[in-house]
Design an enzyme around this catalytic site. Structure first.
Site, PDB file in Angstrom:
ATOM      1  N   ARG A 269      22.378  10.120  60.866  1.00  0.00           N
ATOM      2  CA  ARG A 269      21.793  10.066  62.214  1.00  0.00           C
ATOM      3  C   ARG A 269      20.332  10.511  62.213  1.00  0.00           C
ATOM      4  NH1 ARG A 269      27.101  11.651  63.086  1.00  0.00           N
ATOM      5  NH2 ARG A 269      26.455  13.825  63.132  1.00  0.00           N
TER       6      ARG A 269
ATOM      7  N   GLU B 143      30.716  25.657  52.608  1.00  0.00           N
ATOM      8  CA  GLU B 143      31.715  26.706  52.801  1.00  0.00           C
ATOM      9  C   GLU B 143      32.861  26.560  51.800  1.00  0.00           C
ATOM     10  OE1 GLU B 143      34.458  28.623  56.364  1.00  0.00           O
ATOM     11  OE2 GLU B 143      33.015  27.049  56.831  1.00  0.00           O
TER      12      GLU B 143
END
Length: 171
Positions: free
Chosen positions: A58, A95
């Site tokens: 995007r 993560e």
């Protein structure tokens, strides 16, 4: 114009518990999209870039029309294996696991002033990795700009460049 009125919130996307802020409704509204590009242009030009870099995918929608408006070049920061020719990779930790992004080896010249663009700043991990990647390629990363910032995730705190965002969500 209140750009926030043109952002659609979609609950449980891409997985349960996530609230997705969708810019497609902003892109579909010509006056809101024009106002977005104009505001980003004003923010970006104070950094005097030579070229803009958009982060997949995007970020391409943000950076490409902005580069055209400002008469600047545009380069892509993509996931590994998506760019032709010789590339410069950068692997960073997530993560759970890691990811790799790349730029074409000839996308930036030594010392070229660059502003990074994406649609949304969340944790800042990808933006930080993109800034490091561009520096490795010789670019002078001056700033970053996004349409949306999720301020509660404190993504800008991990960045060492100025960040401009047009819309903020605090929770």
């Amino acid at each position: 114009m209140d750009l926030k009125q043109h952002i659609r919130s979609i609950p449980d996307f891409p997985k349960p518990g996530i609230l997705f802020y969708d810019i497609s409704t902003l892109l579909a509204h010509p006056q809101a999209w024009q106002a977005t590009v104009d505001r980003l242009a004003e923010a970006v030009m104070e950094h005097k870039p030579d070229i803009l870099a958009g982060i997949e995918s995007r970020g391409f929608l943000v950076a490409a029309p902005l580069a055209l408006k400002l008469g600047l070049g545009f380069a892509m920061v993509r996931k590994k294996g998506k760019l032709p020719g010789k590339t410069i990779p950068y692997t960073y930790d997530l993560e759970y696991g890691s990811d790799t992004i790349e730029v074409q080896a000839d996308a930036f010249h030594e010392g070229q002033r660059v502003v990074l663009l994406d649609d949304l700043l969340a944790t800042g991990g990808t933006m930080k990795a993109a800034a490091e990647l561009l520096r490795q390629s010789g670019a002078d990363v001056r700033a970053a700009a996004c349409i949306i910032e999720l301020t509660f995730l404190k993504g800008r705190e991990g960045l060492d460049i100025p960040v401009t965002t047009l819309i903020q969500y605090d929770d």
